[in-house]
Scaffold this motif. Structure first.
Motif, PDB file in Angstrom:
ATOM      1  N   LEU A  64       0.838  -1.201   0.000  1.00  0.00           N
ATOM      2  CA  LEU A  64       0.000   0.000   0.000  1.00  0.00           C
ATOM      3  C   LEU A  64       0.870   1.247   0.000  1.00  0.00           C
ATOM      4  O   LEU A  64       1.758   1.380   0.828  1.00  0.00           O
ATOM      5  N   GLN A  65       0.567   2.145  -0.898  1.00  0.00           N
ATOM      6  CA  GLN A  65       1.201   3.455  -0.864  1.00  0.00           C
ATOM      7  C   GLN A  65       0.115   4.436  -0.482  1.00  0.00           C
ATOM      8  O   GLN A  65      -0.939   4.484  -1.120  1.00  0.00           O
ATOM      9  N   ALA A  66       0.368   5.163   0.593  1.00  0.00           N
ATOM     10  CA  ALA A  66      -0.664   6.034   1.137  1.00  0.00           C
ATOM     11  C   ALA A  66      -0.057   7.359   1.571  1.00  0.00           C
ATOM     12  O   ALA A  66       1.133   7.457   1.866  1.00  0.00           O
ATOM     13  N   GLN A  67      -0.928   8.351   1.614  1.00  0.00           N
ATOM     14  CA  GLN A  67      -0.544   9.656   2.136  1.00  0.00           C
ATOM     15  C   GLN A  67      -1.101   9.744   3.551  1.00  0.00           C
ATOM     16  O   GLN A  67      -2.283   9.476   3.767  1.00  0.00           O
ATOM     17  N   VAL A  68      -0.234  10.078   4.505  1.00  0.00           N
ATOM     18  CA  VAL A  68      -0.694  10.286   5.878  1.00  0.00           C
ATOM     19  C   VAL A  68      -0.524  11.761   6.226  1.00  0.00           C
ATOM     20  O   VAL A  68       0.373  12.432   5.717  1.00  0.00           O
ATOM     21  N   GLN A  69      -1.423  12.228   7.081  1.00  0.00           N
ATOM     22  CA  GLN A  69      -1.353  13.639   7.456  1.00  0.00           C
ATOM     23  C   GLN A  69      -1.702  13.799   8.921  1.00  0.00           C
ATOM     24  O   GLN A  69      -2.457  13.032   9.490  1.00  0.00           O
ATOM     25  N   ASP A  70      -1.088  14.818   9.507  1.00  0.00           N
ATOM     26  CA  ASP A  70      -1.471  15.272  10.840  1.00  0.00           C
ATOM     27  C   ASP A  70      -1.650  16.787  10.745  1.00  0.00           C
ATOM     28  O   ASP A  70      -1.709  17.338   9.642  1.00  0.00           O
ATOM     29  N   HIS A  71      -1.698  17.451  11.889  1.00  0.00           N
ATOM     30  CA  HIS A  71      -1.934  18.900  11.886  1.00  0.00           C
ATOM     31  C   HIS A  71      -0.756  19.706  11.346  1.00  0.00           C
ATOM     32  O   HIS A  71      -0.880  20.903  11.114  1.00  0.00           O
ATOM     33  N   THR A  72       0.397  19.038  11.085  1.00  0.00           N
ATOM     34  CA  THR A  72       1.585  19.765  10.627  1.00  0.00           C
ATOM     35  C   THR A  72       1.896  19.569   9.152  1.00  0.00           C
ATOM     36  O   THR A  72       2.737  20.272   8.602  1.00  0.00           O
ATOM     37  N   GLY A  73       1.283  18.577   8.511  1.00  0.00           N
ATOM     38  CA  GLY A  73       1.587  18.341   7.108  1.00  0.00           C
ATOM     39  C   GLY A  73       1.229  16.935   6.674  1.00  0.00           C
ATOM     40  O   GLY A  73       0.538  16.206   7.390  1.00  0.00           O
ATOM     41  N   LEU A  74       1.733  16.571   5.472  1.00  0.00           N
ATOM     42  CA  LEU A  74       1.475  15.224   4.968  1.00  0.00           C
ATOM     43  C   LEU A  74       2.717  14.656   4.322  1.00  0.00           C
ATOM     44  O   LEU A  74       3.627  15.385   3.923  1.00  0.00           O
ATOM     45  N   THR A  75       2.752  13.307   4.233  1.00  0.00           N
ATOM     46  CA  THR A  75       3.877  12.609   3.626  1.00  0.00           C
ATOM     47  C   THR A  75       3.397  11.270   3.080  1.00  0.00           C
ATOM     48  O   THR A  75       2.332  10.790   3.454  1.00  0.00           O
ATOM     49  N   TRP A  76       4.185  10.687   2.192  1.00  0.00           N
ATOM     50  CA  TRP A  76       3.881   9.372   1.636  1.00  0.00           C
ATOM     51  C   TRP A  76       4.523   8.284   2.478  1.00  0.00           C
ATOM     52  O   TRP A  76       5.662   8.442   2.933  1.00  0.00           O
ATOM     53  N   VAL A  77       3.804   7.190   2.664  1.00  0.00           N
ATOM     54  CA  VAL A  77       4.315   6.027   3.379  1.00  0.00           C
ATOM     55  C   VAL A  77       3.985   4.772   2.575  1.00  0.00           C
ATOM     56  O   VAL A  77       3.087   4.781   1.734  1.00  0.00           O
ATOM     57  N   THR A  78       4.704   3.697   2.877  1.00  0.00           N
ATOM     58  CA  THR A  78       4.433   2.387   2.292  1.00  0.00           C
ATOM     59  C   THR A  78       4.086   1.423   3.410  1.00  0.00           C
ATOM     60  O   THR A  78       4.787   1.382   4.430  1.00  0.00           O
ATOM     61  N   SER A  79       3.013   0.661   3.218  1.00  0.00           N
ATOM     62  CA  SER A  79       2.603  -0.355   4.182  1.00  0.00           C
ATOM     63  C   SER A  79       2.639  -1.714   3.511  1.00  0.00           C
ATOM     64  O   SER A  79       2.061  -1.886   2.439  1.00  0.00           O
ATOM     65  N   PHE A  80       3.292  -2.653   4.162  1.00  0.00           N
ATOM     66  CA  PHE A  80       3.334  -4.013   3.641  1.00  0.00           C
ATOM     67  C   PHE A  80       2.251  -4.846   4.311  1.00  0.00           C
ATOM     68  O   PHE A  80       1.312  -4.305   4.887  1.00  0.00           O
ATOM     69  N   GLN A  81       2.368  -6.124   4.261  1.00  0.00           N
ATOM     70  CA  GLN A  81       1.301  -7.055   4.591  1.00  0.00           C
ATOM     71  C   GLN A  81       0.544  -6.780   5.891  1.00  0.00           C
ATOM     72  O   GLN A  81      -0.633  -6.482   5.879  1.00  0.00           O
ATOM     73  N   GLU A  82       1.222  -6.900   7.042  1.00  0.00           N
ATOM     74  CA  GLU A  82       0.528  -6.817   8.322  1.00  0.00           C
ATOM     75  C   GLU A  82      -0.050  -5.424   8.568  1.00  0.00           C
ATOM     76  O   GLU A  82      -1.205  -5.292   8.953  1.00  0.00           O
ATOM     77  N   SER A  83       0.738  -4.392   8.316  1.00  0.00           N
ATOM     78  CA  SER A  83       0.222  -3.039   8.540  1.00  0.00           C
ATOM     79  C   SER A  83      -0.844  -2.685   7.502  1.00  0.00           C
ATOM     80  O   SER A  83      -1.785  -1.950   7.794  1.00  0.00           O
ATOM     81  N   GLY A  84      -0.752  -3.244   6.300  1.00  0.00           N
ATOM     82  CA  GLY A  84      -1.783  -3.039   5.297  1.00  0.00           C
ATOM     83  C   GLY A  84      -3.118  -3.620   5.754  1.00  0.00           C
ATOM     84  O   GLY A  84      -4.168  -2.998   5.591  1.00  0.00           O
ATOM     85  N   GLU A  85      -3.068  -4.811   6.347  1.00  0.00           N
ATOM     86  CA  GLU A  85      -4.292  -5.425   6.872  1.00  0.00           C
ATOM     87  C   GLU A  85      -4.866  -4.609   8.024  1.00  0.00           C
ATOM     88  O   GLU A  85      -6.081  -4.482   8.154  1.00  0.00           O
ATOM     89  N   GLU A  86      -3.986  -4.057   8.882  1.00  0.00           N
ATOM     90  CA  GLU A  86      -4.451  -3.222   9.993  1.00  0.00           C
ATOM     91  C   GLU A  86      -5.177  -1.987   9.471  1.00  0.00           C
ATOM     92  O   GLU A  86      -6.182  -1.558  10.026  1.00  0.00           O
ATOM     93  N   ILE A  87      -4.691  -1.427   8.385  1.00  0.00           N
ATOM     94  CA  ILE A  87      -5.272  -0.201   7.831  1.00  0.00           C
ATOM     95  C   ILE A  87      -6.564  -0.498   7.059  1.00  0.00           C
ATOM     96  O   ILE A  87      -7.580   0.153   7.268  1.00  0.00           O
TER      97      ILE A  87
END
Length: 190
Positions: free
Chosen positions: A88-111
């Motif tokens: 999974l390639q996803a954009q994550v953001q908080d109150h300060t900005g955003l960035t791209w992250v990669t999630s593989f198997q286990e974290s992809g299932e969590e998301i």
């Protein structure tokens, strides 16, 4: 453990870039409280080799061979069935900005909340675009505590900082409140 492990280093999304995390010889490990604002859906998983090598699965990418079997170039074998693994390639953001992250198997299932195989079959075999879109939309804008591994890597002749989601825990607001109260008490002891 209010707010998470004692050795956890909390950062904001903007601090990752501002502090140059991941640019040393060793990866940086941080926790960020953020939400996912976008998931790339054209390449959310890959077909993987199911062969066990010792106590680990190969997991290298496999391709269809001419006889409707799956070919692993790494293992030099063919299989009737393959595995489906998140990339999974996803954009994550908080109150300060955003960035791209990669999630593989286990974290992809969590998301996402289901296996890569289930999502793959929904999109490509059943062609249920409505249900597929509902699952992806349901993964967006939920707060997580992301455990991130940040490391600079070379792609071609370009150096880039790669951020990998190692763990994605939905925010436990009770524990998070205790964590924030502890931070306030450290700054303003009574």
């Amino acid at each position: 453990m209010p707010g998470g492990p004692k050795n956890e280093i909390r950062k904001t999304v903007s601090q990752i870039k501002d502090e140059g995390l991941g640019r040393s010889d060793k990866p940086d490990w941080v926790t960020v409280k953020a939400s996912i604002s976008f998931i790339k859906t054209d390449t959310f998983c890959y077909t993987a080799c199911p062969l066990m090598i010792g106590d680990r699965q190969c997991n290298k990418k496999v391709t269809r061979s001419g006889n409707s079997r799956w070919q692993c170039d790494q293992c030099n074998q063919e299989f009737e069935e393959c595995d489906y693994r998140y990339l999974l390639q996803a954009q994550v953001q908080d109150h300060t900005g955003l960035t791209w992250v990669t999630s593989f198997q286990e974290s992809g299932e969590e998301i996402v909340g289901c296996s890569a195989k289930e999502l793959y079959f929904l999109k490509y075999e059943e062609q249920d675009d409505v249900r597929f879109a509902e699952i992806i939309r349901g993964s967006l804008f939920r707060e997580y505590l992301f455990r991130l591994k940040i490391k600079e890597e070379i792609y071609g002749d370009e150096q880039r900082v790669k951020i990998t989601v190692v763990k994605a825990d939905k925010v436990n607001y009770s524990a998070e409140s205790r964590h924030l109260l502890d931070l306030i008490l450290r700054i303003c002891p009574s």
